[in-house]
Design an enzyme around this catalytic site. Structure first.
Site, short mmCIF file in Angstrom:
data_model
loop_
_atom_site.label_atom_id
_atom_site.label_comp_id
_atom_site.label_asym_id
_atom_site.label_seq_id
_atom_site.Cartn_x
_atom_site.Cartn_y
_atom_site.Cartn_z
N SER A 42 3.47 -17.80 17.92
CA SER A 42 4.15 -17.41 16.69
C SER A 42 4.45 -18.63 15.82
O SER A 42 4.23 -18.62 14.61
CB SER A 42 5.45 -16.67 17.02
OG SER A 42 5.18 -15.46 17.68
N GLN B 173 5.59 -8.43 10.99
CA GLN B 173 4.62 -9.35 10.39
C GLN B 173 4.34 -9.04 8.93
O GLN B 173 3.92 -9.92 8.17
CB GLN B 173 3.32 -9.31 11.19
CG GLN B 173 3.46 -9.93 12.57
CD GLN B 173 2.19 -9.80 13.40
OE1 GLN B 173 1.24 -9.09 13.02
NE2 GLN B 173 2.15 -10.47 14.53
N GLU C 137 7.99 -7.76 22.10
CA GLU C 137 6.77 -8.33 22.64
C GLU C 137 6.87 -8.62 24.14
O GLU C 137 5.85 -8.77 24.81
CB GLU C 137 6.39 -9.61 21.89
CG GLU C 137 7.41 -10.73 22.02
CD GLU C 137 7.06 -11.90 21.13
OE1 GLU C 137 7.35 -13.03 21.53
OE2 GLU C 137 6.51 -11.69 20.05
N ARG D 160 -1.12 -8.93 26.85
CA ARG D 160 0.13 -8.63 27.55
C ARG D 160 -0.06 -7.52 28.58
O ARG D 160 0.70 -7.45 29.57
CB ARG D 160 1.24 -8.30 26.56
CG ARG D 160 1.51 -9.47 25.60
CD ARG D 160 2.91 -9.50 25.08
NE ARG D 160 3.05 -10.46 23.99
CZ ARG D 160 3.26 -11.77 24.17
NH1 ARG D 160 3.38 -12.26 25.38
NH2 ARG D 160 3.37 -12.57 23.12
#
Length: 446
Positions: free
Chosen positions: A29, A181, A331, A406
């Site tokens: 990020s 985002q 996340e 993930r």
């Protein structure tokens, strides 16, 4: 050295309590935000500790297509000097490839406002399912023309910048409920607009607010002047030249620490991550508190050189969390879900409905894979419920990863305690962890 993994990877079982120190690469990020801000400046910036993974390579490739130079130090690939175009204008008439990187497909389009011609955007086929419309609606409100070459609101598309950017303050209203985002992508460029930007989020909830705060802090650290009224969901970016310091050090990716620190709860033992910041804008900074609530012992020792560690210790006991609002750090939901499969009570993780629009529909994927190994889970309107089952109800399986890094680390975590788990395409972890398999085996002492 990067470990090569086969398409079918047998997830190793932890045969004994862990005792490991794991160094986590730089934050994706922060890396991609710094790359954008360096490109928007007027002189070179050297980024130290930059993550080198598929997402950051895609970001650097996109910037180079637009006329930015990204040069790695020959002696250390994680040190990269970014040189913006001399005249501040990006190249038009080019094709930007986004892969499956959300930060590329949602942050780079804003740079097209400052290009000298149309910019075409495309990506992986799976990226065509990821929502894009709010940020593109915002760019249209700023005067750009967006031509969709497929489904409206999704890749592929072409952005043509306006002939002239407005001198007065631009006011943009979008519904960013699907992803923070969209807001970050517009705030990153707001200060470069001649009259600045006032951005209103029209949705009822703001997903992953810490990521937006990260963007605000990074822009302001580059000389921007963003103020926020989070209650009213309004951000104001005053016009200002953007320029990062000549040298910027990237923090480790705290969300990528979640599988490793979480492993201490699943397998028992102790895992340490060095260079843990005392203060951070990363949502992953909330992870130690979450793990503590789940039964871990968490501490932050320093070594003789002043390096600060996050140290997590567990004995294999995991406590359920009841109803748990994870809006601020969605996340890390896959990592928490893996731990909660072994919990002593149910957990409803809520505030994460937006995960349906990530690399895959993560809520659906998590339910599928938890059920695949004999666990119990179900989707909620805004989240995920995970219920405990007897240990002997869990069994090995071939785990899908859905091209989602993930989901791959989630499967590896389950494999610590469930024998016989095989992971399809573990290499998808290269999106943010270039050598996940090597790091995982190293943690296990293999």
């Amino acid at each position: 050295m990067t470990t090569t993994a086969s398409p079918l990877w047998p997830a190793p079982v932890a045969g004994r309590p862990l005792d490991a120190t794991v160094t986590i690469p730089g934050s994706k990020s922060l890396s991609n935000r710094y790359l954008i801000l360096a490109a928007l400046g007027s002189r070179p910036v050297t980024l130290v500790g930059l993550l080198r993974s598929r997402d950051t390579e895609l970001m650097m490739g996109a910037l180079e297509t637009l006329g930015v130079r990204c040069e790695a130090d020959p002696a250390n690939a994680t040190t990269v000097t970014v040189t913006p175009p001399a005249d501040g204008r990006f190249h038009g008439g080019v094709d930007v490839f986004c892969g499956l990187a959300g930060t590329v497909m949602r942050f780079v389009p804003g740079l097209a406002l400052f290009a000298d011609g149309p910019v075409r955007f495309d990506g992986d086929e799976q990226a065509y399912a990821r929502p894009m419309k709010p940020v593109l609606d915002g760019l249209e409100q700023l005067g750009a023309t967006v031509e969709y070459r497929g489904e409206t609101g999704r890749l592929p598309f072409t952005i043509t910048p306006p002939a002239r950017l407005a001198d007065e303050t631009c006011r943009v209203a979008i519904d960013s409920s699907g992803s923070s985002q969209f807001i970050s992508g517009l705030l990153l460029i707001g200060s470069r607009l001649p009259g600045g930007l006032t951005l209103t989020h029209t949705g009822e909830k703001t997903p992953s607010l810490p990521h937006i705060r990260m963007t605000v802090a990074d822009v302001n650290g580059a000389g921007g002047r963003i103020t926020a009224d989070e209650h009213a969901r309004v951000w104001a970016a005053g016009p200002a030249p953007l320029q990062l310091p000549d040298r910027v050090v990237v923090e480790p990716d705290l969300s990528n620490a979640a599988p490793f620190l979480g492993a201490a709860l699943i397998a028992g033992g102790t895992v340490r991550v060095p260079h843990w910041p005392a203060e951070t804008t990363q949502p992953g900074g909330l992870l130690p508190g979450y793990l503590e609530r789940m039964g871990a012992a968490v501490s932050f020792p320093q070594d003789d050189d002043g390096v600060r560690y996050c140290e997590v210790a567990g004995d294999g006991t995991v406590h359920g969390l009841g109803t748990f609002d994870l809006t601020a750090a969605g996340e890390i939901a896959p990592s928490l879900a893996a731990i909660l499969v072994f919990a002593d009570a149910p957990t409803d993780m809520v505030g994460i409905g937006h995960l349906r629009g990530h690399e895959t529909n993560r809520l659906e994927a998590l339910v599928n894979e938890i059920r695949r190994v004999g666990g119990v889970a179900e989707e909620l309107p805004d989240g995920l419920r995970v219920e405990p089952v007897p240990a002997d109800a869990l069994h090995g399986a071939v785990m899908e990863t859905y091209a989602d890094h993930r989901m791959a680390t989630f499967a590896a975590m389950l494999g610590l305690r469930i024998p016989g788990i095989t992971v399809i395409d573990v290499a998808t972890t290269r999106k943010t962890l270039p050598d996940f398999v090597g790091m995982w085996n190293g943690m296990l002492g293999e």
